[in-house]
Design a protein around this motif. Structure first.
Motif, PDB file in Angstrom:
ATOM      1  N   GLU A 100      82.345 111.427  76.793  1.00  0.00           N
ATOM      2  CA  GLU A 100      81.917 110.243  77.550  1.00  0.00           C
ATOM      3  C   GLU A 100      82.143 108.942  76.792  1.00  0.00           C
ATOM      4  O   GLU A 100      81.946 107.857  77.350  1.00  0.00           O
ATOM      5  N   ASP A 101      82.581 109.010  75.539  1.00  0.00           N
ATOM      6  CA  ASP A 101      82.949 107.803  74.797  1.00  0.00           C
ATOM      7  C   ASP A 101      84.379 107.365  75.115  1.00  0.00           C
ATOM      8  O   ASP A 101      84.820 106.305  74.666  1.00  0.00           O
ATOM      9  N   THR A 102      85.101 108.173  75.864  1.00  0.00           N
ATOM     10  CA  THR A 102      86.471 107.831  76.239  1.00  0.00           C
ATOM     11  C   THR A 102      86.504 106.542  77.038  1.00  0.00           C
ATOM     12  O   THR A 102      85.823 106.415  78.062  1.00  0.00           O
ATOM     13  N   ALA A 103      87.289 105.570  76.565  1.00  0.00           N
ATOM     14  CA  ALA A 103      87.353 104.256  77.212  1.00  0.00           C
ATOM     15  C   ALA A 103      88.331 103.376  76.448  1.00  0.00           C
ATOM     16  O   ALA A 103      88.762 103.725  75.347  1.00  0.00           O
ATOM     17  N   GLY A 104      88.659 102.249  77.044  1.00  0.00           N
ATOM     18  CA  GLY A 104      89.320 101.182  76.314  1.00  0.00           C
ATOM     19  C   GLY A 104      88.248 100.395  75.579  1.00  0.00           C
ATOM     20  O   GLY A 104      87.234 100.037  76.188  1.00  0.00           O
ATOM     21  N   TYR A 105      88.473 100.138  74.307  1.00  0.00           N
ATOM     22  CA  TYR A 105      87.482  99.423  73.491  1.00  0.00           C
ATOM     23  C   TYR A 105      88.011  98.026  73.193  1.00  0.00           C
ATOM     24  O   TYR A 105      89.165  97.862  72.778  1.00  0.00           O
ATOM     25  N   TYR A 106      87.141  97.042  73.378  1.00  0.00           N
ATOM     26  CA  TYR A 106      87.518  95.643  73.249  1.00  0.00           C
ATOM     27  C   TYR A 106      86.614  94.934  72.250  1.00  0.00           C
ATOM     28  O   TYR A 106      85.387  95.050  72.312  1.00  0.00           O
ATOM     29  N   CYS A 107      87.238  94.160  71.396  1.00  0.00           N
ATOM     30  CA  CYS A 107      86.525  93.289  70.462  1.00  0.00           C
ATOM     31  C   CYS A 107      86.353  91.930  71.140  1.00  0.00           C
ATOM     32  O   CYS A 107      87.261  91.473  71.849  1.00  0.00           O
ATOM     33  N   ALA A 108      85.209  91.301  70.916  1.00  0.00           N
ATOM     34  CA  ALA A 108      84.948  90.004  71.531  1.00  0.00           C
ATOM     35  C   ALA A 108      84.145  89.129  70.579  1.00  0.00           C
ATOM     36  O   ALA A 108      83.413  89.632  69.725  1.00  0.00           O
ATOM     37  N   THR A 109      84.293  87.820  70.757  1.00  0.00           N
ATOM     38  CA  THR A 109      83.537  86.904  69.923  1.00  0.00           C
ATOM     39  C   THR A 109      83.179  85.641  70.696  1.00  0.00           C
ATOM     40  O   THR A 109      83.773  85.335  71.730  1.00  0.00           O
ATOM     41  N   THR A 110      82.186  84.928  70.170  1.00  0.00           N
ATOM     42  CA  THR A 110      81.741  83.693  70.777  1.00  0.00           C
ATOM     43  C   THR A 110      81.332  82.703  69.704  1.00  0.00           C
ATOM     44  O   THR A 110      80.912  83.115  68.608  1.00  0.00           O
TER      45      THR A 110
END
Length: 127
Positions: A89-99
């Motif tokens: 269930e951890d299968t996914a596209g992983y995205y880094c983000a910042t603000t």
């Protein structure tokens, strides 16, 4: 303009580990936090983990708490996502983000709070 580049995704068996990396450039000294989100096909983007850039405050989604960590290296403008005991269930596209903005603790879990995103890296966990 902050640029983020992720790397480190791949295919791993359940119970295995992966480490994702996110390199920041272009004004990273002014950011307040960096986070990881993930998105599986047909699902909304969901919060995974966050770290305060100067405070080192961390926050984790309940689904990954105790399995994932979000270390960072300010000298290299890098943040990582160490993922252990991976599940299908951890299968996914992983995205880094910042603000560059500052929010209340839980508000950082909302993807709309982040102005800068990487291109994503795919993580696939086989059973």
């Amino acid at each position: 303009q902050v640029q983020l580049v992720e790397s480190g995704g791949g295919l791993v068996q359940a119970g295995g580990s992966l480490r994702l990396s996110c390199a920041a450039s272009g004004g990273s000294s002014s950011i307040s936090a960096m986070a990881w989100f993930r998105q599986a096909p047909g699902k909304e983007r969901e919060f995974v983990a966050r770290i305060g850039w100067s405070t080192r405050t961390t926050d984790y989604a309940d689904s990954v708490k105790g399995r994932f960590t979000i270390p960072r290296d300010n000298a290299k403008d890098m943040v990582y996502l160490q993922m252990n005991n991976l599940k299908p269930e951890d299968t996914a596209g992983y995205y880094c983000a910042t603000t560059r903005n500052y929010y209340s603790f839980l508000a950082y879990r909302q993807p709309e709070r982040y102005a800068y995103w990487g291109q994503g890296t795919q993580v696939t966990v086989s059973s």
